[in-house]
Design an enzyme around this catalytic site. Structure first.
Site, short mmCIF file in Angstrom:
data_model
loop_
_atom_site.label_atom_id
_atom_site.label_comp_id
_atom_site.label_asym_id
_atom_site.label_seq_id
_atom_site.Cartn_x
_atom_site.Cartn_y
_atom_site.Cartn_z
CG PHE A 29 -1.92 -1.15 1.20
CD1 PHE A 29 -1.63 -2.37 1.82
CD2 PHE A 29 -3.11 -1.01 0.50
CE1 PHE A 29 -2.54 -3.42 1.76
CE2 PHE A 29 -4.02 -2.07 0.42
CZ PHE A 29 -3.73 -3.28 1.05
CB CYS A 59 -32.06 -6.69 2.32
SG CYS A 59 -30.34 -6.14 2.09
CG HIS A 87 -6.45 -5.24 8.52
ND1 HIS A 87 -5.37 -4.54 8.07
CD2 HIS A 87 -6.57 -4.89 9.84
CE1 HIS A 87 -4.87 -3.79 9.04
NE2 HIS A 87 -5.58 -4.00 10.13
CG ASN A 107 9.39 -3.45 6.33
OD1 ASN A 107 8.41 -4.18 6.12
ND2 ASN A 107 9.46 -2.19 5.93
CB CYS A 148 -29.34 -7.57 5.57
SG CYS A 148 -28.85 -8.75 4.28
N1 APR Z 1 9.95 -7.85 1.95
C1 APR Z 1 9.93 -7.12 3.09
N2 APR Z 1 9.28 -5.93 3.21
C2 APR Z 1 8.63 -5.49 2.12
C3 APR Z 1 8.61 -6.19 0.89
C4 APR Z 1 9.32 -7.41 0.84
N3 APR Z 1 9.38 -8.15 -0.27
N4 APR Z 1 7.87 -5.47 0.00
C5 APR Z 1 7.45 -4.37 0.65
N5 APR Z 1 7.90 -4.38 1.91
C6 APR Z 1 7.65 -3.42 2.98
C7 APR Z 1 7.48 -2.00 2.52
O1 APR Z 1 8.75 -1.35 2.54
C8 APR Z 1 6.54 -1.43 3.58
O2 APR Z 1 7.26 -0.88 4.66
O3 APR Z 1 6.39 -3.78 3.55
C9 APR Z 1 5.76 -2.64 4.09
C10 APR Z 1 4.31 -2.65 3.63
O4 APR Z 1 3.69 -1.58 4.29
P1 APR Z 1 2.25 -1.12 3.78
O5 APR Z 1 2.26 -1.01 2.32
O6 APR Z 1 1.85 0.05 4.61
O7 APR Z 1 1.31 -2.35 4.13
P2 APR Z 1 0.76 -2.76 5.55
O8 APR Z 1 1.69 -2.34 6.62
O9 APR Z 1 0.42 -4.17 5.49
O10 APR Z 1 -0.57 -1.89 5.63
C11 APR Z 1 -1.41 -2.12 6.75
O11 APR Z 1 -3.01 -0.62 5.73
O12 APR Z 1 -4.15 0.10 3.90
C12 APR Z 1 -4.22 -0.69 5.00
O13 APR Z 1 -5.66 -2.51 5.22
C13 APR Z 1 -4.47 -2.11 4.62
O14 APR Z 1 -3.73 -4.07 5.80
C14 APR Z 1 -3.30 -2.84 5.23
C15 APR Z 1 -2.83 -1.89 6.31
#
Ligand code: APR
Length: 371
Positions: free
Chosen positions: A169, A282, A253, A342, A264
């Site tokens: 995201f 509904c 989520h 990450n 409904c």
């Molecule tokens: N390996 C490790 N980290 C990764 C990879 C990878 N291959 N690809 C992306 N990332 C990291 C990105 O750098 C980012 O910090 O994963 C993280 C994803 O963060 P977001 O895009 O914010 O996703 P998330 O944290 O799951 O979002 C939480 O936000 O929009 C809502 O409901 C949606 O569940 C989601 C929630």
């Protein structure tokens, strides 16, 4: 020139050594040859030797025709030059930086193949420190914590699935870089702009059909089977942890594979949602079973995730920006060690006991090789 040869892989053993040498040609291609020093290996071939140093004998060829296993013009053939020797069991001393990954994957093939668990963890650590210097101390630490922990909970986010070609995201290619989440992922959007809401989720549902769990999902499922981890709390709605075989999963989520009437709450089928049919009870609008911004999390998933987190002596957070409340609070609610894996790690994550920057699949694979 003789001195253009570089050490690709040097291995020590009782009383001698084996060296795989390589020379980069003007074309950028590499040629390779094997140097064996005073090994008492019975099967050493009877090449003509030209001793270069007092103890080092470089195997050279009697003639081009007898090029039997001493020179190679490709990496695949070069690593085969070592086939006569139990090379993964020897003492790795040097690996050429440009060949670290290739040596590591050749080693993994041998470990998974004929050597199995005969390579002790000390030796494997030696190999990983030479082949994977960028990760090895942290990967070693995590592999130790994982093996010693009694209760481990994993928290995953969208970064777990990007290696399955599903956008996350908030990365630069993430969903929210092109779409304002308030226009598609809120109850207002569901009520006031159903066409855009429906288009966004239909696109994600259909996109998922071309994707599948990646090595990271598979490893977590395998670790659960081995008793190394006890639960996965995920913010992801793609169902890939389930598809990969994990059992104890809490979808914080919700799931994009479940559907219900927005009016409904009666359950509905995917094809009814995709075909924009209305609720058959509904007449209300149908929606996927994901948690929209502003909605409460499924109570049971939250409660059970929190129970595991509080019980854990190790919490591993993988692939999430930790931007979204309340999932982002879970790592703070454990007395155990916390690890953050990450693609982007910055100072805001300093409160983790261990932070490993990189791709989830790649790092889990490295750890998996050591547990
Ligand atoms: N390996 C490790 N980290 C990764 C990879 C990878 N291959 N690809 C992306 N990332 C990291 C990105 O750098 C980012 O910090 O994963 C993280 C994803 O963060 P977001 O895009 O914010 O996703 P998330 O944290 O799951 O979002 C939480 O936000 O929009 C809502 O409901 C949606 O569940 C989601 C929630």
């Amino acid at each position: 020139m003789e001195n253009d040869w570089q050490t690709i892989l040097s291995l020590g053993a009782e009383g001698g050594s084996i060296t795989l040498l390589g020379k980069e040609q003007h074309s950028g291609e590499w040629v390779f040859k094997k140097a064996v020093n005073e090994m008492n290996f019975d099967d050493l071939e009877d090449e003509s030797f030209q001793p270069t140093k007092s103890t080092e004998k470089v195997c050279t060829l009697k003639s081009p025709i007898s090029n039997r296993g001493n020179e190679a013009t490709s990496w695949e053939k070069a690593i085969k030059l070592l086939d006569h020797y139990p090379w993964p069991m020897l003492n790795p001393r040097e690996v050429h930086p440009a060949f670290r990954k290739r040596v590591w994957s050749a080693l993994q093939k041998e470990v998974k193949g004929k050597y199995g668990d005969r390579i002790n963890s000390y030796r494997l650590k030696k190999w990983s420190s030479l082949c994977l210097p960028e990760y090895s101390p942290k990967v070693d630490t995590l592999s130790k914590w994982l093996q010693n922990s009694t209760h481990t909970t994993i928290l995953t986010g969208a970064g777990m699935s990007t290696e399955s070609n599903i956008p996350d995201f908030r990365s630069k290619e993430g969903w929210w870089n092109n779409i304002d989440p308030r226009t598609v992922a809120t109850t207002d959007a569901l009520r006031d702009d159903y066409d855009l809401f429906h288009e966004f989720y239909s696109m994600r549902i259909n996109g998922l059909k071309q994707c599948k769990p990646n090595i990271g999902h598979d490893i977590l499922a395998d670790w659960e089977q081995k008793g190394l981890i006890q639960a996965i709390a995920t913010q992801n709605v793609d169902g890939f942890h389930t598809l990969a075989g994990s059992k104890n999963i809490y979808e914080l989520h919700g799931s994009i594979h479940k559907f219900r009437c927005g009016n409904c709450a009666m359950s509905a089928e995917e094809e009814d949602f995709l075909s924009e049919s209305n609720c058959k009870y509904c007449g209300g609008k149908l929606r996927p079973g994901v948690v929209l911004f502003g909605e409460m999390l499924p109570e049971e998933s939250w409660r059970d995730s929190l129970t595991h987190i509080q019980k854990s002596d190790l919490v591993i957070v993988i692939g999430t920006s930790l931007e979204v409340y309340p999932a982002s609070q879970l790592p703070k609610m454990t007395n155990g060690k916390t690890v953050y894996i990450n693609a982007e790690v910055d100072t805001t994550h300093h409160n983790f006991d261990l932070m490993i920057e990189g791709k989830a699949g790649e790092i889990l694979k490295l750890v998996d090789e050591l547990v």
